[in-house]
Design an enzyme around this catalytic site. Sequence first.
Site, PDB file in Angstrom:
ATOM      1  CD  GLU A   1     -32.300  20.602 -10.308  1.00 18.55           C
ATOM      2  OE1 GLU A   1     -31.275  21.022 -10.911  1.00 18.55           O
ATOM      3  OE2 GLU A   1     -32.278  19.621  -9.549  1.00 18.55           O
TER       4      GLU A   1
ATOM      5  N   GLY B   1     -36.060  27.607 -11.660  1.00 15.01           N
ATOM      6  CA  GLY B   1     -36.160  29.019 -11.998  1.00 15.01           C
ATOM      7  C   GLY B   1     -34.934  29.776 -11.519  1.00 15.01           C
ATOM      8  CB  SER B   2     -34.382  33.394 -11.058  1.00 14.14           C
ATOM      9  OG  SER B   2     -35.313  33.780 -10.060  1.00 14.14           O
TER      10      SER B   2
ATOM     11  CE  LYS C   1     -35.714  39.608  -6.478  1.00 17.93           C
ATOM     12  NZ  LYS C   1     -35.990  40.838  -7.271  1.00 17.93           N
ATOM     13  CB  VAL C   2     -37.924  32.995  -7.693  1.00 17.25           C
ATOM     14  CG1 VAL C   2     -39.229  32.327  -7.285  1.00 17.25           C
ATOM     15  CG2 VAL C   2     -38.211  34.302  -8.431  1.00 17.25           C
ATOM     16  N   GLY C   3     -35.750  31.206  -6.115  1.00 13.24           N
ATOM     17  CA  GLY C   3     -35.422  29.969  -5.419  1.00 13.24           C
ATOM     18  C   GLY C   3     -35.070  30.190  -3.963  1.00 13.24           C
TER      19      GLY C   3
ATOM     20  CB  CYS D   1     -30.219  26.919 -16.038  1.00  8.86           C
ATOM     21  SG  CYS D   1     -30.557  25.164 -16.300  1.00  8.86           S
TER      22      CYS D   1
END
Length: 485
Positions: free
Chosen positions: A253, A231-232, A234-236, A287
């Site tokens: 990833e 995912g993004s 920011k969330v990662g 991505c």
Amino acid sequence: MSYFTDLAQQYIDGEWRTGGGSWDIIDFNPYDDEKLASITVATVDEVDQAYRAAERAQRAWAETNPYARRAVFERALRLVEEREEEIAQAIIAELGGTRTKAGFELHLAKEFLREAVNLALRPEGRILPSPEDGKENRLYRVPVGVVGVISPFNFPFLLSIKSVAPALALGNAVVLKPHQNTPILGGALVARIFEDAGLPPGLLNVVITDIAEIGDALIEHPVPSVISFTGSDKVGRHVATVCAANFKRSVLELGGNSALIVLDDADLDYAVDAAVFSRFVHQGQVCMAANRVLVDRSVQAAFTEKFTAKVRTLVAGDPADPATHLGPLINANQVEAVTTLVEQAVAGGATALVRGTAEGNVVTPTVLTDVPADSPVLRQEVFGPVVALIPFDGDDEAVEIANDTPYGLSGAVHTGDVERGVRVARRVRTGMIHVNDSTVHDEPIVPFGGEKHSGLGRLNGEATVDAFTTHQWISIQHGRSRFPF
């Protein structure tokens, strides 16, 4: 579509059930807003039930003969092949993927299932020497236990399979949470395929829910040893922080801001084709997409003319139409984010050689040039059909521009001299980069992952074995040790 409503449930401990939450996730077709399914969210208690079921089932699974485990993935592969058309239709309906995109995703999903068949037999132990007389050191490769998988909306079927299948093949159990925009392809469908393939109950659990309902329960829970998140960034970052605080391994990833570099000796027609695909495949919601196309100033005018001409031929609209190149973005929020970035860039001085428009969730391509160096469109991942053309003078400046980003996922270099391309590629700080090809690639045995804000760790092949197993050292003293007291 009955295909969606039949799978609109949680899958916990081998049972299909309605979630215990007080609200529903509504699954919409992003092209025509048709309601595909309504799924009552899973609660924190149901996340716990899923992890406890996985923990119980995993012990026997890890002791199962790997040849028997392998047979499950052989059957799962056959089921995907038999159901390929209905899965393709689901990709078109649930995430707005075109026919081409559906074929691309299914091809890779099948390749990763084939690799899972091999992974079941891959782990190997070692016997290592010891400085102590009479001692034998055995190094065992063992499953981590339970893996939590969080998959994204852009390639939900593939990217769920990519973590779920190897983790299971290596003797682990899995709890999978798909993205709320793609709960069927990213979750329930994966569960159904493995259920039909004969995977024992409890080994794969799917919880369809949202952070608003469960908070960090999925990543804080004491059972999983590894969290695999796509995912993004920011969330990662948040996932990595919570995992570290709870002594868990995270495989991340994340996003990218890849550069496709066109050197002065490149085949321009071929480079144009690669660049258009690299930026606009799946509406740019990839991505690895080439957000930035860097072109040597000596060929800038010729490349730009050819590139913009090809972009103008792209057809945006109904993803079910085989003639469509670009379907819809996943939702209205993504449309607003992309159009706002373009407006900001143009207001800041960028020139739109091709200016896209939005109709519903369908956004047509935008090609920007003269983009100010501090523009957000150059600094962040753009998950939509927007590309920036950037001139450079010589290889050194190309590398400098390519590296001027917090991301480092993919990239490409186009040149008539392959070894020159390799020299340039090795100077770009990115996890993956391709000479004379597109930026969008994934292969089952080649390590996939990024540098900087694009992620932690790698998947595929031996990297997947590293991600979802751990080592256990067992020593045997065949003689007698001498102790100081």
